[in-house]
Design an enzyme around this catalytic site. Structure first.
Site: not given
Length: 479
Positions: A132, A155, A202
């Site tokens: 990303k 982010n 996650h």
């Protein structure tokens, strides 16, 4: 892809509205300050009550913001909206109480989206298990090469709230979004968006792979121009098919192979576009050479194609794609070439903190002495080792969960020599590099791609990469 016109919500009247902000930290503190500045009555709740939290609380209380430390579970009376730090899990009692009271729960991304002005810059958004940050930085570099005012946000880089509310004017924003952030951003609608890849990650937070994928897929909702997916990862294309987008939005694939119509890909060392060209059934536009991508590892070429697809969806000319990729410099600890010692290349990919990232890194080299290990975070290593076995010349293992990798190597690569360093002290990295040197010969690559988190031995992956680079420099000095 379905279609559904998305209308923006009416601007909120914040004056006197009681907002509970869940969590101090990099997103909670700015959110609390912004909301307070808009006239809202803000209460910040936080699970922790340590010295750092008390220091942060004092700063907010001096502004007139209420802070409640040591209890992030109880919903303050009179709350009309909850704004949460992205990492707070959806099953926390605070959110259960908020949902029972019929309240909305927003993350910082949702808050930024709702606070945009009527002439706000459109968002080009990127998510995925890996790649990303690099892709968003490449995208920002390409957009800048086209003369557009932009920033890498979300982010990374500039905070979204600062980008939306600051004095700087932007033409377009390159936005990195995690699955956590997407979970708490129900009304986000990007100009165009990409899901780079999907691999288990996650899962303790999301509860299942299906829930994780669904949160990633939210990035496509309401896209106006392009939903960019990875041809090699069918799960990303499935998310496009399920998305509810605006009329005329297109599915655009990227591939390391020869592209079909409505795809970007690679032909004889050239990155080409068969999506944003006239008569895409027959025509292709050259964008850049593989050698313009730094580093030209397969997964990084995929990142470059995804960035190019989003930029082209925004109308950027081909020359800007090439110039932007040439100008891009990757962050430290992402397949960074540290040095050559005795004909062996030493590569720092400490950022490879999960098996999916490590697999991409291992695929970039032919003959590897692999340094791996750390905190596994519940991961298994059989698939990674099986796929990479033929490239491994030797393996050096460090860290708390190294036995899991050692056992996978015994099952799938029993002929590969393995050094198991029974150490978790920071000095173990120098020993690991020395062992890797012993296992390597000229033409090999010593690759730090741990496939694990770093916190058993180091403060973060940056410190782990720094220790590796320092060890390699010591090696070179004594060569």
């Amino acid at each position: 892809m379905g279609s559904g016109k998305v209308t923006s919500s009416e601007p909120l009247d914040w004056q006197g509205k009681h907002v509970t902000v869940a969590g101090l930290g990099v997103s909670g503190i700015p959110a609390a300050k912004v909301l307070h500045g808009l006239g809202a009555r803000v209460t910040v709740v936080n699970d922790g009550d340590d010295a750092r939290a008390r220091e942060q609380a004092a700063e907010l209380e001096a502004l007139g913001i209420t802070v409640r430390l040591g209890d992030g579970s109880t919903l303050p009376e009179g709350t009309g909206l909850v704004v949460t730090a992205p990492g707070w899990k959806p099953d926390k009692p605070l959110f259960t109480a908020a949902r029972a009271a019929g309240l909305e729960i927003w993350g910082d991304v949702e808050l930024a989206w709702r606070l945009r002005g009527p002439d706000a810059a459109p968002w080009l958004a990127v998510t995925g298990t890996n790649g990303k940050t690099t892709t968003v930085q490449m995208l920002a570099s390409i957009l800048k090469a086209a003369g557009l005012r932009t920033a890498a946000v979300g982010n990374i880089g500039v905070s979204l709230l600062d980008a939306v509310l600051g004095d700087e004017e932007y033409d377009v924003l390159a936005v990195e979004l995690s699955s956590y952030q997407l979970h708490w951003a129900p009304s986000l609608r990007a100009h165009s968006a990409a899901v780079l890849n999907l691999a288990p990650d996650h899962l303790d937070w999301h509860g299942s792979m299906e829930a994780y994928a669904a949160d990633k897929g939210r990035i496509y909702e309401g896209n106006r121009v392009a939903c960019v997916y990875n041809v090699a990862d069918k799960a990303t294309e499935d998310l496009v098919r399920e998305a509810d987008v605006e009329e005329g939005c297109r599915a655009i694939g990227f591939t390391l192979g020869t592209p079909g119509p409505s795809q970007l890909g690679v032909v004889e060392g050239i990155l080409v576009d068969r999506a944003f060209v006239e008569n895409r059934q027959k025509n292709a536009q050259e964008l850049a050479e593989v050698s313009d991508v730094n580093p030209p590892a397969p997964h990084n070429i995929a990142n470059a194609l995804a960035a190019a697809a989003l930029a082209r969806a925004f109308g950027v000319p081909a020359k800007a794609v090439r110039d932007g990729l040439r100008a891009f410099t990757p962050d430290a600890h992402r397949i960074a070439h540290v040095a050559d010692v005795d004909g062996v290349a030493y590569i720092d990919d400490s950022k490879a903190t999960n098996t999916h990232a490590a697999e991409a890194s291992l695929a970039a080299y032919e003959s590897i002495v692999w340094i791996a290990g750390g905190l596994a975070k519940g991961a298994t290593f059989d698939e990674l080792v099986a796929k990479s076995a033929k490239r491994l010349r030797g393996v050096v293992l460090i860290g708390a969960d190294r036995a899991l990798i050692r056992e996978a190597l015994a099952r799938h690569a029993p002929e590969v020599p393995v050094v198991d360093l029974d150490r978790t002290d920071t000095g173990a990295m120098l020993a690991a590099v020395q062992e890797a040197r012993r296992l390597s010969t000229a033409g090999d690559t010593v690759l730090l791609a741990p496939a694990c988190a770093s916190m058993d031995m180091f403060a973060n992956y940056n410190k782990r990469g720094d220790a590796f680079a320092e060890a390699v420099r010591e090696l070179g000095a004594g060569a």
